[in-house]
Design a protein around this motif. Sequence first.
Motif, PDB file in Angstrom:
ATOM      1  N   GLU A   1       9.678  15.378 -23.471  1.00  0.00           N
ATOM      2  CA  GLU A   1       9.634  14.527 -22.282  1.00  0.00           C
ATOM      3  C   GLU A   1       8.662  13.364 -22.409  1.00  0.00           C
ATOM      4  O   GLU A   1       8.789  12.368 -21.702  1.00  0.00           O
ATOM      5  N   ARG A   2       7.703  13.478 -23.294  1.00  0.00           N
ATOM      6  CA  ARG A   2       6.616  12.482 -23.372  1.00  0.00           C
ATOM      7  C   ARG A   2       7.121  11.064 -23.611  1.00  0.00           C
ATOM      8  O   ARG A   2       6.550  10.116 -23.093  1.00  0.00           O
TER       9      ARG A   2
ATOM     10  N   GLY B   1      16.223  17.416 -18.430  1.00  0.00           N
ATOM     11  CA  GLY B   1      16.388  16.433 -19.488  1.00  0.00           C
ATOM     12  C   GLY B   1      16.766  15.040 -19.040  1.00  0.00           C
ATOM     13  O   GLY B   1      16.886  14.143 -19.855  1.00  0.00           O
ATOM     14  N   HIS B   2      16.955  14.819 -17.747  1.00  0.00           N
ATOM     15  CA  HIS B   2      17.361  13.506 -17.237  1.00  0.00           C
ATOM     16  C   HIS B   2      16.252  12.955 -16.354  1.00  0.00           C
ATOM     17  O   HIS B   2      15.973  13.501 -15.291  1.00  0.00           O
ATOM     18  N   TRP B   3      15.610  11.861 -16.788  1.00  0.00           N
ATOM     19  CA  TRP B   3      14.522  11.242 -16.032  1.00  0.00           C
ATOM     20  C   TRP B   3      14.918   9.837 -15.626  1.00  0.00           C
ATOM     21  O   TRP B   3      15.489   9.093 -16.421  1.00  0.00           O
TER      22      TRP B   3
ATOM     23  N   LEU C   1       0.848  -1.186   0.000  1.00  0.00           N
ATOM     24  CA  LEU C   1       0.000   0.000   0.000  1.00  0.00           C
ATOM     25  C   LEU C   1       0.887   1.240   0.000  1.00  0.00           C
ATOM     26  O   LEU C   1       1.977   1.243   0.560  1.00  0.00           O
ATOM     27  N   GLY C   2       0.414   2.297  -0.618  1.00  0.00           N
ATOM     28  CA  GLY C   2       1.146   3.559  -0.596  1.00  0.00           C
ATOM     29  C   GLY C   2       2.294   3.622  -1.583  1.00  0.00           C
ATOM     30  O   GLY C   2       3.275   4.315  -1.327  1.00  0.00           O
ATOM     31  N   THR C   3       2.179   2.932  -2.710  1.00  0.00           N
ATOM     32  CA  THR C   3       3.213   3.033  -3.745  1.00  0.00           C
ATOM     33  C   THR C   3       2.578   3.481  -5.051  1.00  0.00           C
ATOM     34  O   THR C   3       1.385   3.248  -5.294  1.00  0.00           O
ATOM     35  N   PHE C   4       3.369   4.142  -5.876  1.00  0.00           N
ATOM     36  CA  PHE C   4       2.900   4.536  -7.205  1.00  0.00           C
ATOM     37  C   PHE C   4       4.100   4.667  -8.137  1.00  0.00           C
ATOM     38  O   PHE C   4       5.223   4.927  -7.706  1.00  0.00           O
ATOM     39  N   ASP C   5       3.853   4.437  -9.429  1.00  0.00           N
ATOM     40  CA  ASP C   5       4.893   4.574 -10.444  1.00  0.00           C
ATOM     41  C   ASP C   5       5.196   6.045 -10.653  1.00  0.00           C
ATOM     42  O   ASP C   5       4.291   6.890 -10.687  1.00  0.00           O
ATOM     43  N   ALA C   6       6.478   6.361 -10.794  1.00  0.00           N
ATOM     44  CA  ALA C   6       6.890   7.744 -10.971  1.00  0.00           C
ATOM     45  C   ALA C   6       8.231   7.789 -11.688  1.00  0.00           C
ATOM     46  O   ALA C   6       8.950   6.799 -11.767  1.00  0.00           O
ATOM     47  N   SER C   7       8.545   8.958 -12.218  1.00  0.00           N
ATOM     48  CA  SER C   7       9.864   9.240 -12.767  1.00  0.00           C
ATOM     49  C   SER C   7      10.346  10.512 -12.091  1.00  0.00           C
ATOM     50  O   SER C   7       9.555  11.423 -11.839  1.00  0.00           O
TER      51      SER C   7
ATOM     52  N   VAL D   1       5.647   7.916 -18.294  1.00  0.00           N
ATOM     53  CA  VAL D   1       4.464   7.064 -18.410  1.00  0.00           C
ATOM     54  C   VAL D   1       3.359   7.872 -19.080  1.00  0.00           C
ATOM     55  O   VAL D   1       3.150   9.042 -18.729  1.00  0.00           O
ATOM     56  N   PRO D   2       2.646   7.299 -20.056  1.00  0.00           N
ATOM     57  CA  PRO D   2       1.556   8.043 -20.705  1.00  0.00           C
ATOM     58  C   PRO D   2       0.523   8.524 -19.703  1.00  0.00           C
ATOM     59  O   PRO D   2       0.166   7.818 -18.770  1.00  0.00           O
ATOM     60  N   GLY D   3       0.059   9.739 -19.891  1.00  0.00           N
ATOM     61  CA  GLY D   3      -0.934  10.317 -18.997  1.00  0.00           C
ATOM     62  C   GLY D   3      -0.355  10.955 -17.753  1.00  0.00           C
ATOM     63  O   GLY D   3      -1.090  11.303 -16.831  1.00  0.00           O
TER      64      GLY D   3
END
Length: 143
Positions: free
Chosen positions: A95-96, A48-50, A36-42, A100-102
């Motif tokens: 950056e797109r 310019g660096h992700w 619980l409490g996790t999400f995908d992120a960059s 992650v899309p959206g």
Amino acid sequence: MGDFGIVFAVLAGALLLVLLLLGAMVVRRFQLRRELGTFDASISTRPGHWTMGICRYQQDSLEFLRLFSVAWIPDKTFVRSDLTIMGWREPEESERARLVPGSVVVQFKHKGEELQIAMKYGAYNGLSAWIEAGPAVGIGVWR
């Protein structure tokens, strides 16, 4: 065993190690996402660096773990009371492809350092509520 057999054994061993490493990364990602409490992120700490990863809420901090790693130790930890949301924006065209899309790009300040975290808008709503719901610094005890 001839020269061919030794080369084959070395290549097979190397391939097995690579497959084990990839398997460990996949298992780690699934285990982290089940919490619980996790999400995908960059995250971007410089333009310019992700870096792709998973963010995880703790009681008083937000942890960022790299996606392509086997380490369970967070790569970055942000103290809740030191996080300030500066705003959010749509990703730029350049950056797109790396996000992650959206996703929306959320701009933060943490201990005077500016950084950006890209996440889904729903994750942004949860993160902003989590930051705002924290205790005021120096007042009371967080329970």
